[in-house]
Write an enzyme that holds these catalytic residues in place. Sequence first.
Site, short mmCIF file in Angstrom:
data_model
loop_
_atom_site.label_atom_id
_atom_site.label_comp_id
_atom_site.label_asym_id
_atom_site.label_seq_id
_atom_site.Cartn_x
_atom_site.Cartn_y
_atom_site.Cartn_z
N THR A 126 0.80 -1.23 0.00
CA THR A 126 0.00 0.00 0.00
C THR A 126 0.83 1.27 0.00
O THR A 126 1.93 1.30 0.56
CB THR A 126 -0.91 0.00 1.25
N GLU A 128 0.22 3.62 1.84
CA GLU A 128 0.33 4.06 3.23
C GLU A 128 1.75 3.87 3.77
O GLU A 128 2.15 4.50 4.74
CB GLU A 128 -0.64 3.27 4.12
N TYR A 150 -1.27 0.37 11.02
CA TYR A 150 -1.62 -0.33 9.76
C TYR A 150 -0.41 -0.34 8.83
O TYR A 150 -0.04 -1.38 8.26
CB TYR A 150 -2.80 0.38 9.10
N LYS A 154 1.83 -3.47 7.40
CA LYS A 154 1.98 -3.71 5.96
C LYS A 154 3.45 -3.64 5.54
O LYS A 154 3.85 -4.27 4.56
CB LYS A 154 1.15 -2.69 5.18
P1 NAP Z 1 -11.58 -4.53 2.40
O1 NAP Z 1 -12.74 -4.21 1.53
O2 NAP Z 1 -11.55 -3.97 3.78
O3 NAP Z 1 -11.46 -6.12 2.49
C1 NAP Z 1 -10.63 -6.74 3.43
C2 NAP Z 1 -10.86 -8.23 3.38
O4 NAP Z 1 -10.02 -8.84 4.40
C3 NAP Z 1 -12.29 -8.66 3.71
O5 NAP Z 1 -12.63 -9.76 2.92
C4 NAP Z 1 -12.20 -9.09 5.17
O6 NAP Z 1 -13.16 -10.04 5.56
C5 NAP Z 1 -10.82 -9.73 5.15
N1 NAP Z 1 -10.27 -9.90 6.50
C6 NAP Z 1 -10.15 -8.97 7.47
N2 NAP Z 1 -9.58 -9.51 8.56
C7 NAP Z 1 -9.36 -10.81 8.29
C8 NAP Z 1 -8.83 -11.90 9.01
N3 NAP Z 1 -8.41 -11.78 10.28
N4 NAP Z 1 -8.75 -13.11 8.41
C9 NAP Z 1 -9.20 -13.27 7.14
N5 NAP Z 1 -9.73 -12.28 6.40
C10 NAP Z 1 -9.80 -11.07 6.97
O7 NAP Z 1 -10.21 -4.09 1.71
P2 NAP Z 1 -9.90 -3.78 0.17
O8 NAP Z 1 -10.11 -2.33 -0.06
O9 NAP Z 1 -10.58 -4.78 -0.69
O10 NAP Z 1 -8.33 -4.00 0.13
C11 NAP Z 1 -7.78 -5.28 -0.18
C12 NAP Z 1 -6.34 -5.32 0.32
O11 NAP Z 1 -5.57 -4.31 -0.32
C13 NAP Z 1 -6.16 -5.07 1.81
O12 NAP Z 1 -5.09 -5.86 2.24
C14 NAP Z 1 -5.80 -3.60 1.90
O13 NAP Z 1 -5.07 -3.35 3.07
C15 NAP Z 1 -4.99 -3.45 0.64
N6 NAP Z 1 -4.98 -2.13 0.01
C16 NAP Z 1 -6.16 -1.51 -0.30
C17 NAP Z 1 -6.15 -0.30 -0.97
C18 NAP Z 1 -7.43 0.41 -1.34
O14 NAP Z 1 -7.36 1.60 -1.64
N7 NAP Z 1 -8.55 -0.28 -1.39
C19 NAP Z 1 -4.92 0.29 -1.32
C20 NAP Z 1 -3.75 -0.39 -1.00
C21 NAP Z 1 -3.79 -1.60 -0.36
P3 NAP Z 1 -14.58 -9.61 6.17
O15 NAP Z 1 -15.45 -9.32 5.00
O16 NAP Z 1 -14.98 -10.81 6.94
O17 NAP Z 1 -14.34 -8.41 7.02
O1 G4F Z 2 -10.60 6.76 2.97
P1 G4F Z 2 -9.57 6.65 4.01
O2 G4F Z 2 -9.97 6.04 5.29
O3 G4F Z 2 -8.36 5.88 3.33
P2 G4F Z 2 -6.81 5.78 3.70
O4 G4F Z 2 -6.55 6.10 5.12
O5 G4F Z 2 -6.06 6.57 2.70
O6 G4F Z 2 -6.53 4.21 3.51
C1 G4F Z 2 -7.00 3.52 2.36
O7 G4F Z 2 -6.03 3.59 1.34
C2 G4F Z 2 -4.78 2.97 1.66
C3 G4F Z 2 -3.85 3.18 0.45
O8 G4F Z 2 -3.18 4.41 0.57
C4 G4F Z 2 -5.01 1.51 1.93
F1 G4F Z 2 -3.83 0.89 2.22
C5 G4F Z 2 -5.97 1.36 3.09
O9 G4F Z 2 -6.26 -0.03 3.30
C6 G4F Z 2 -7.27 2.08 2.77
O10 G4F Z 2 -7.89 1.41 1.70
O11 G4F Z 2 -8.97 8.10 4.34
C7 G4F Z 2 -8.44 8.91 3.32
C8 G4F Z 2 -8.14 10.29 3.93
C9 G4F Z 2 -7.36 10.23 5.24
O12 G4F Z 2 -6.38 11.24 5.24
C10 G4F Z 2 -8.40 10.56 6.30
O13 G4F Z 2 -7.87 11.19 7.47
O14 G4F Z 2 -9.37 10.91 4.24
C11 G4F Z 2 -9.27 11.51 5.52
N1 G4F Z 2 -10.62 11.65 6.07
C12 G4F Z 2 -11.23 12.85 6.31
N2 G4F Z 2 -12.44 12.65 6.85
C13 G4F Z 2 -11.45 10.69 6.43
C14 G4F Z 2 -12.61 11.31 6.92
N3 G4F Z 2 -11.33 9.35 6.36
C15 G4F Z 2 -12.38 8.59 6.78
N4 G4F Z 2 -12.28 7.26 6.68
N5 G4F Z 2 -13.53 9.16 7.30
C16 G4F Z 2 -13.68 10.52 7.39
O15 G4F Z 2 -14.70 11.01 7.86
#
Ligand code: NAP
Ligand code: G4F
Length: 352
Positions: A126, A128, A150, A154
Amino acid sequence: MAKKALITGITGQDGAYLADFLLRKGYKVYGTYRRSSTPNFWRLQYLNLLNKITLVPADMADMASLLEAVTISEPDEIYNLAAQSYVGASFDQPLLTTEIDGSGATRLLEIIRHLKKDIKLYQASTSELYGTIQETPQTEKTQFKPNSPYATAKLLAFHNTRIYREAYNLFASNGILFNHESPLRGLEFVTRKITNGVARIKHNLQKELVLGNLEAKRDWGFAPEYVEAMWMILQHDKPDDFVCATGETHSVKEFAEEAFSLANLNYKDFVKTDKLFMRPKDVDLLRGDARKIKEQIGWEPKVKFKELVKIMIKADMERWDKFSKGELFPWDAPNYPNEISVLKRHIKKIRL
Ligand code: NAP
Ligand code: G4F
């Protein structure tokens, strides 16, 4: 013979889109799920995938269940997407997040090392990791300075993926994915919180939208395009680490402004801020440089900021339109799908 893929975290945003993508490529798809008191299969149901995949119960904290999932599915490729993925929650549950996101990934690496070296592994790394950013845009060479539990979890997974690749010759690659969003994004993340909030305000179901840090900037892409990158990374001739990003950055405020304006509303009339949604430490600015994956693999995202906001607003408007006409949301209905047949399949396989 069809290739087999095991997706950890298949019930999440990326897991569901990746399952859909791999099925279209002709894969047999296995996915892990956790038993929970409230079933969480709405995304798989939304994409009509429940009858096309095989679900295997496993938890990233439970080595035995992971070993069983890998043994049962005999995958050619593992996509490790399971994680406690919400950065804010990692400040409340730092040890659990480390256990799931850091040690969990290491468990999978150990299983592959012991079982069969030629299983390819994709690790969901990520942006992050960059935390307090050292340069902009961020590349594969930019120094990591994580700002949350987090991100440190990672980081552990990122480095162990690299170490197992170099030490044991595993085909293990990190995708350093910048934020990617979609109508299947969890409601706790800021983009979906905004688009869902706008749609509810438009339907008179909500009066205001309370957010945290409006100045934070992110490089937001479209999730279905990013899962294709995951697959492409594993088809590359060698394992490596790749940044996936759009190269654009926008603030949370800009996202809100654009989303409200698509609904003919002014965000200033509805958006409030509260410290409740501020993190003890945030990441101020992310903007990725995805030249490496473009040049070496040919992946390039097409959906940019405005198009992304439009896609998400449209989907949430349609959901709340349906709701106001008395139709169920897709996530109101799901139950454990074919659980008995899933378990039977296990037993049959184990007895063979
Ligand atoms: P998500 O929607 O939150 O999905 C996370 C998945 O992990 C869900 O299926 C959840 O299951 C499962 N999980 C959580 N805890 C677990 C555990 N203890 N054992 C087994 N499964 C577990 O996340 P996503 O946005 O699809 O992201 C997928 C991956 O990419 C994650 O690793 C995230 O950190 C990473 N990532 C995401 C982004 C982004 O912008 N979306 C960017 C960079 C990296 P449940 O449904 O049961 O909760
Ligand atoms: O949507 P966020 O919670 O995503 P964040 O923290 O960037 O993390 C996501 O992207 C990562 C990749 O860079 C992944 F690794 C991670 O698993 C996840 O998918 O927050 C985005 C930004 C942050 O700066 C947060 O402080 O939005 C700001 N924010 C402002 N108001 C808020 C809010 N975030 C959330 N969730 N809720 C608010 O009300």
